[in-house]
Design an enzyme around this catalytic site. Sequence first.
Site, short mmCIF file in Angstrom:
data_model
loop_
_atom_site.label_atom_id
_atom_site.label_comp_id
_atom_site.label_asym_id
_atom_site.label_seq_id
_atom_site.Cartn_x
_atom_site.Cartn_y
_atom_site.Cartn_z
N LYS A 49 3.54 -42.09 4.50
CA LYS A 49 2.55 -41.02 4.41
C LYS A 49 2.27 -40.44 5.79
O LYS A 49 2.69 -41.01 6.82
CB LYS A 49 1.27 -41.58 3.77
CG LYS A 49 1.47 -42.03 2.32
CD LYS A 49 0.17 -42.59 1.76
CE LYS A 49 0.29 -42.92 0.29
NZ LYS A 49 -1.00 -43.38 -0.28
N TYR A 52 0.22 -36.82 -8.18
CA TYR A 52 -1.06 -37.52 -8.36
C TYR A 52 -1.84 -37.00 -9.57
O TYR A 52 -3.07 -37.05 -9.57
CB TYR A 52 -1.89 -37.39 -7.08
CG TYR A 52 -1.39 -38.25 -5.93
CD1 TYR A 52 -1.20 -39.63 -6.08
CD2 TYR A 52 -1.11 -37.70 -4.69
CE1 TYR A 52 -0.74 -40.43 -5.04
CE2 TYR A 52 -0.65 -38.51 -3.62
CZ TYR A 52 -0.48 -39.86 -3.81
OH TYR A 52 -0.03 -40.65 -2.77
N PHE A 71 -12.17 -38.81 -5.01
CA PHE A 71 -11.44 -38.75 -3.74
C PHE A 71 -10.20 -37.84 -3.83
O PHE A 71 -9.49 -37.69 -2.83
CB PHE A 71 -11.01 -40.16 -3.31
CG PHE A 71 -10.14 -40.90 -4.31
CD1 PHE A 71 -8.78 -40.66 -4.40
CD2 PHE A 71 -10.71 -41.84 -5.17
CE1 PHE A 71 -7.98 -41.33 -5.32
CE2 PHE A 71 -9.91 -42.52 -6.11
CZ PHE A 71 -8.55 -42.25 -6.17
N ARG A 79 6.34 -52.93 -4.54
CA ARG A 79 4.88 -52.97 -4.66
C ARG A 79 4.31 -54.21 -3.95
O ARG A 79 3.28 -54.14 -3.29
CB ARG A 79 4.46 -52.97 -6.13
CG ARG A 79 4.68 -51.67 -6.86
CD ARG A 79 3.85 -50.52 -6.35
NE ARG A 79 2.42 -50.68 -6.53
CZ ARG A 79 1.53 -49.71 -6.34
NH1 ARG A 79 1.93 -48.50 -5.93
NH2 ARG A 79 0.26 -49.92 -6.50
N THR A 85 -3.48 -51.47 -3.00
CA THR A 85 -3.87 -50.08 -2.70
C THR A 85 -4.99 -50.03 -1.66
O THR A 85 -4.94 -49.23 -0.72
CB THR A 85 -4.37 -49.39 -4.00
OG1 THR A 85 -3.34 -49.45 -4.98
CG2 THR A 85 -4.78 -47.95 -3.74
N ARG A 107 0.67 -52.52 4.12
CA ARG A 107 -0.73 -52.09 4.24
C ARG A 107 -1.58 -53.18 4.90
O ARG A 107 -2.49 -52.88 5.68
CB ARG A 107 -1.27 -51.72 2.85
CG ARG A 107 -0.67 -50.42 2.31
CD ARG A 107 -0.93 -50.25 0.84
NE ARG A 107 -0.56 -48.91 0.36
CZ ARG A 107 -0.51 -48.58 -0.93
NH1 ARG A 107 -0.81 -49.46 -1.87
NH2 ARG A 107 -0.17 -47.35 -1.29
N ASN A 163 -3.59 -45.41 3.87
CA ASN A 163 -2.87 -46.65 3.60
C ASN A 163 -1.35 -46.59 3.83
O ASN A 163 -0.58 -47.35 3.26
CB ASN A 163 -3.23 -47.21 2.22
CG ASN A 163 -2.88 -46.25 1.10
OD1 ASN A 163 -2.34 -45.18 1.34
ND2 ASN A 163 -3.19 -46.64 -0.13
N HIS A 215 3.56 -45.10 0.31
CA HIS A 215 3.55 -45.01 -1.15
C HIS A 215 4.76 -45.75 -1.71
O HIS A 215 5.84 -45.70 -1.11
CB HIS A 215 3.62 -43.54 -1.60
CG HIS A 215 3.94 -43.40 -3.06
ND1 HIS A 215 2.98 -43.50 -4.04
CD2 HIS A 215 5.12 -43.22 -3.71
CE1 HIS A 215 3.55 -43.38 -5.23
NE2 HIS A 215 4.86 -43.21 -5.05
N GLU A 249 8.98 -39.77 -10.44
CA GLU A 249 8.70 -39.38 -9.06
C GLU A 249 9.98 -39.01 -8.30
O GLU A 249 9.99 -38.06 -7.51
CB GLU A 249 7.96 -40.52 -8.34
CG GLU A 249 6.55 -40.72 -8.88
CD GLU A 249 5.84 -41.92 -8.26
OE1 GLU A 249 6.42 -42.59 -7.38
OE2 GLU A 249 4.68 -42.18 -8.65
P1 IDP Z 1 -1.18 -46.77 -5.03
O1 IDP Z 1 -0.83 -45.81 -3.91
O2 IDP Z 1 -1.32 -48.18 -4.54
O3 IDP Z 1 -0.24 -46.66 -6.21
P2 IDP Z 1 -3.13 -45.28 -6.60
O4 IDP Z 1 -4.25 -45.88 -7.39
O5 IDP Z 1 -1.98 -44.70 -7.35
O6 IDP Z 1 -2.64 -46.39 -5.57
O7 IDP Z 1 -3.75 -44.18 -5.66
C1 IDP Z 1 -2.94 -43.27 -4.98
C2 IDP Z 1 -3.47 -43.08 -3.58
O8 IDP Z 1 -4.76 -42.49 -3.65
C3 IDP Z 1 -3.69 -44.36 -2.78
O9 IDP Z 1 -2.50 -44.87 -2.20
C4 IDP Z 1 -4.67 -43.88 -1.74
O10 IDP Z 1 -4.00 -43.12 -0.73
C5 IDP Z 1 -5.54 -42.94 -2.56
N1 IDP Z 1 -6.74 -43.62 -3.08
C6 IDP Z 1 -6.81 -44.47 -4.13
N2 IDP Z 1 -8.06 -44.91 -4.31
C7 IDP Z 1 -8.82 -44.34 -3.35
C8 IDP Z 1 -10.21 -44.41 -3.00
O11 IDP Z 1 -11.02 -45.10 -3.63
N3 IDP Z 1 -10.61 -43.66 -1.92
C9 IDP Z 1 -9.74 -42.88 -1.20
N4 IDP Z 1 -8.44 -42.78 -1.50
C10 IDP Z 1 -7.96 -43.51 -2.55
MG MG Z 2 0.09 -45.14 -7.59
#
Ligand code: IDP
Ligand code: MG
Length: 181
Positions: free
Chosen positions: A40, A80, A88, A116, A122, A133, A143, A146, A157
Amino acid sequence: MGRFFERASLRLLLRPWSAPLRAGSGGPTWPRERTLVAVKPDGVQRRLVGDVIQRFERRGFRLVGMKMLQVPESVLAEHYQDLQGKPFYPALIRYMSSGPVVAMVWEGHNVVRTSRAMIGDTDSSEAAPGTIRGDFSTHVSRNVVHASDSVEGAQREIQLWFQSSELLSWADVDHHSAAPV
Ligand code: IDP
Ligand code: MG
């Protein structure tokens, strides 16, 4: 003929990981599971691209596609789409648009599940040390990386981020040996 078998068995010994071999095709073939991994914008700015690539290479996965891009908002919206109702979401799109991303497609046995595990939770504050991470990030909103979360999600994707002509299937060549090929 003998030389051929010698070289083939040497290649088997040098295989970086122990994937099951499929019989009948005249030689070892690689499982085709693929996943999308992206460094990212924060990861690119912090010069973490090489570290992320190194971890996937060392694990034994095969890089079959890679590019650096400023991700169009239309791609991010589709990528997304499940998060569109989250508070967010606008900040997530701003974050992911804040600079270039390095997108990759990695291939190998169980690559979706293993990647993963390699990236970690996450929420970076929950991510275990040793994960990407867990080693490089403290907050869910920055973080670093992806990775697709299911085989079906990965297929969707990869099609969204890459043209099929940008993905290369390549076979192992024994570059460890000094013998002329
Ligand atoms: P992932 O990236 O681990 O698959 P997802 O739930 O798919 O997690 O969320 C996508 C991305 O959205 C996360 O990697 C992070 O960058 C962002 N994100 C998820 N939850 C939050 C939050 O509570 N606050 C801010 N950003 C978030
Ligand atoms: Mg995800």
